[in-house]
Design a protein around this motif. Sequence first.
Motif, PDB file in Angstrom:
ATOM      1  N   ASN A 105       2.592   1.644  19.722  1.00 38.15           N
ATOM      2  CA  ASN A 105       3.317   2.293  20.812  1.00 38.15           C
ATOM      3  C   ASN A 105       3.900   1.218  21.717  1.00 38.15           C
ATOM      4  OD1 ASN A 105       4.328   4.280  22.503  1.00 38.15           O
ATOM      5  ND2 ASN A 105       2.498   4.259  23.785  1.00 38.15           N
ATOM      6  N   TYR A 106       4.920   0.616  21.318  1.00 42.92           N
ATOM      7  CA  TYR A 106       5.684  -0.503  21.840  1.00 42.92           C
ATOM      8  C   TYR A 106       4.815  -1.729  22.122  1.00 42.92           C
ATOM      9  CZ  TYR A 106       5.053  -0.139  27.038  1.00 42.92           C
ATOM     10  OH  TYR A 106       4.587  -0.134  28.324  1.00 42.92           O
ATOM     11  N   GLY A 107       5.381  -2.850  21.782  1.00 45.61           N
ATOM     12  CA  GLY A 107       4.696  -4.128  21.939  1.00 45.61           C
ATOM     13  C   GLY A 107       5.695  -5.237  21.713  1.00 45.61           C
ATOM     14  N   LYS A 108       5.191  -6.411  21.341  1.00 44.85           N
ATOM     15  CA  LYS A 108       6.090  -7.554  21.182  1.00 44.85           C
ATOM     16  C   LYS A 108       5.480  -8.550  20.193  1.00 44.85           C
ATOM     17  CE  LYS A 108       8.706 -10.896  23.971  1.00 44.85           C
ATOM     18  NZ  LYS A 108       8.937 -11.400  25.358  1.00 44.85           N
ATOM     19  N   GLU A 109       6.256  -8.888  19.174  1.00 42.63           N
ATOM     20  CA  GLU A 109       5.958  -9.994  18.265  1.00 42.63           C
ATOM     21  C   GLU A 109       4.564  -9.905  17.647  1.00 42.63           C
ATOM     22  OE1 GLU A 109       6.833 -13.568  20.433  1.00 42.63           O
ATOM     23  OE2 GLU A 109       8.917 -12.993  20.755  1.00 42.63           O
ATOM     24  N   ASN A 110       4.196  -8.719  17.190  1.00 37.48           N
ATOM     25  CA  ASN A 110       2.962  -8.562  16.431  1.00 37.48           C
ATOM     26  C   ASN A 110       3.239  -8.818  14.954  1.00 37.48           C
ATOM     27  OD1 ASN A 110       1.096  -7.461  18.595  1.00 37.48           O
ATOM     28  ND2 ASN A 110       2.795  -6.011  18.725  1.00 37.48           N
ATOM     29  N   MET A 111       2.262  -9.381  14.251  1.00 37.61           N
ATOM     30  CA  MET A 111       2.400  -9.660  12.819  1.00 37.61           C
ATOM     31  C   MET A 111       1.412  -8.787  12.045  1.00 37.61           C
ATOM     32  SD  MET A 111       3.558 -11.052  10.107  1.00 37.61           S
ATOM     33  CE  MET A 111       4.663 -12.353  10.668  1.00 37.61           C
ATOM     34  N   ILE A 112       1.937  -7.956  11.153  1.00 38.00           N
ATOM     35  CA  ILE A 112       1.129  -7.044  10.343  1.00 38.00           C
ATOM     36  C   ILE A 112       1.299  -7.474   8.885  1.00 38.00           C
ATOM     37  CG2 ILE A 112       0.556  -4.630   9.952  1.00 38.00           C
ATOM     38  CD1 ILE A 112       0.758  -5.365  12.941  1.00 38.00           C
ATOM     39  N   ARG A 113       0.230  -8.004   8.243  1.00 45.57           N
ATOM     40  CA  ARG A 113       0.398  -8.564   6.905  1.00 45.57           C
ATOM     41  C   ARG A 113      -0.878  -8.424   6.065  1.00 45.57           C
ATOM     42  NH1 ARG A 113       0.676 -14.765   9.271  1.00 45.57           N
ATOM     43  NH2 ARG A 113      -1.573 -15.019   9.653  1.00 45.57           N
ATOM     44  N   ASN A 137       2.309  -5.961   2.996  1.00 44.90           N
ATOM     45  CA  ASN A 137       1.338  -4.877   3.125  1.00 44.90           C
ATOM     46  C   ASN A 137       1.476  -3.906   1.964  1.00 44.90           C
ATOM     47  OD1 ASN A 137       0.313  -5.322   6.069  1.00 44.90           O
ATOM     48  ND2 ASN A 137       2.546  -5.404   6.228  1.00 44.90           N
ATOM     49  N   ILE A 138       0.375  -3.230   1.632  1.00 50.60           N
ATOM     50  CA  ILE A 138       0.416  -2.127   0.680  1.00 50.60           C
ATOM     51  C   ILE A 138       0.346  -0.832   1.473  1.00 50.60           C
ATOM     52  CG2 ILE A 138      -0.755  -0.971  -1.232  1.00 50.60           C
ATOM     53  CD1 ILE A 138      -1.832  -3.704  -2.080  1.00 50.60           C
ATOM     54  N   TYR A 142       4.985  -0.257  -1.750  1.00 56.89           N
ATOM     55  CA  TYR A 142       4.843   1.163  -1.462  1.00 56.89           C
ATOM     56  C   TYR A 142       4.278   1.859  -2.702  1.00 56.89           C
ATOM     57  CZ  TYR A 142       7.590   0.344   2.742  1.00 56.89           C
ATOM     58  OH  TYR A 142       8.027  -0.100   3.959  1.00 56.89           O
ATOM     59  N   CYS A 143       3.103   2.441  -2.533  1.00 58.19           N
ATOM     60  CA  CYS A 143       2.391   3.053  -3.652  1.00 58.19           C
ATOM     61  C   CYS A 143       2.278   4.555  -3.409  1.00 58.19           C
ATOM     62  CB  CYS A 143       1.004   2.431  -3.799  1.00 58.19           C
ATOM     63  SG  CYS A 143       0.030   3.105  -5.154  1.00 58.19           S
ATOM     64  N   GLY A 144       3.023   5.346  -4.170  1.00 59.51           N
ATOM     65  CA  GLY A 144       2.985   6.796  -4.025  1.00 59.51           C
ATOM     66  C   GLY A 144       1.921   7.413  -4.913  1.00 59.51           C
ATOM     67  N   LEU A 145       1.003   8.147  -4.308  1.00 61.97           N
ATOM     68  CA  LEU A 145      -0.077   8.755  -5.081  1.00 61.97           C
ATOM     69  C   LEU A 145       0.442   9.849  -6.002  1.00 61.97           C
ATOM     70  CD1 LEU A 145      -2.863   8.996  -2.339  1.00 61.97           C
ATOM     71  CD2 LEU A 145      -2.568   7.243  -4.109  1.00 61.97           C
ATOM     72  N   SER A 146       1.549  10.475  -5.611  1.00 60.49           N
ATOM     73  CA  SER A 146       2.119  11.543  -6.432  1.00 60.49           C
ATOM     74  C   SER A 146       3.400  11.110  -7.118  1.00 60.49           C
ATOM     75  CB  SER A 146       2.388  12.783  -5.567  1.00 60.49           C
ATOM     76  OG  SER A 146       1.194  13.226  -4.950  1.00 60.49           O
ATOM     77  N   GLY A 147       3.623   9.814  -7.160  1.00 60.50           N
ATOM     78  CA  GLY A 147       4.868   9.320  -7.727  1.00 60.50           C
ATOM     79  C   GLY A 147       6.008   9.456  -6.732  1.00 60.50           C
ATOM     80  N   GLY A 148       7.172   9.078  -7.137  1.00 60.79           N
ATOM     81  CA  GLY A 148       8.335   9.197  -6.269  1.00 60.79           C
ATOM     82  C   GLY A 148       8.479   7.998  -5.348  1.00 60.79           C
TER      83      GLY A 148
END
Length: 312
Positions: free
Chosen positions: A182-190, A218-219, A248-254
Amino acid sequence: NYAVQIGNSCERNEVNGCEIYGCGAGGIRIDGGDYFEPEQLATGYNCITDNKIHDCTKIFYSAIGIFIMNGFSNYIARNEIYNLKYTGISCGWVWGFTKSRACDNVIEYNHIHHLGTGDMSDMGGIYMLGPQGGSEIRGNCIHDITKANYGGWGIYLDEGSSCIVVEKNLVYNTDSEALFINYGKENMIRYNILSAGRNETVGMGRTMSHNTATFMQNIFVFDDKAAIFGRSQVCFEDRTVIFDCNYYCGLSGGEPTVTVGEPGREDNKIFSWNEWKGMGYDMGSHVVSNIFEDDSFELKKDAEVFKYGFKR
């Protein structure tokens, strides 16, 4: 009350190997002087490790398993936290981008699960608030988070959360998104494995005119809901968030989709995978399948994500 409180001016204390349960409030609280108070009131360098905190919040539902308020350079590791009505670990506590003493805190390898009993909203397994340069959330396992009306997230970077590294966490089976900013600055998600529970996989509450976060390697596990959800205040066209080199891993495909709007609305805007990439997002990302061992989030040794650079 809390079982243990570490107050103003306290440094280099250790709480290790304890079992804390049945408290009226939470487990352990670190509460130091804020940025605008005299430096001698500052609190830091404390270690909270290998504790089991459970079945607390008997009287004060909004209390927290481990609560760090204005503390710096604290080490929170290998704790198990469960059966609380609200958040597992919370750190920071200034609103927006106000100057903060909360920095360089490490929250790693904790097992946080079965939080919330449908009594509280706006909660998470790990909740961060305000600027926290040098802080890291890594290697945690978070699952089974239950909300009342809204906001049962796994990892929750709330207003002003900045300069935080979130890496190598596993989050699944949450009422709301596995990770929400919910808004922030320069966070790294990996290097995280983030799985949709009963909602979308990743959520954005509001973005600013600067870079809010970078999502790389990320997965994202999605099912029948969108992989990414932006609330109405989010304008992905502004490119204030970066998504690239993810899986991106779709459990139902697609293929994955991205939705912008409000939860549960039928008139939300939906971007297809091609439209999303056409906006410049996830140009180096991959749609993958069959990467986990049976009924678990353990990656197969030959999972294709390793070929592209994913790290456990």
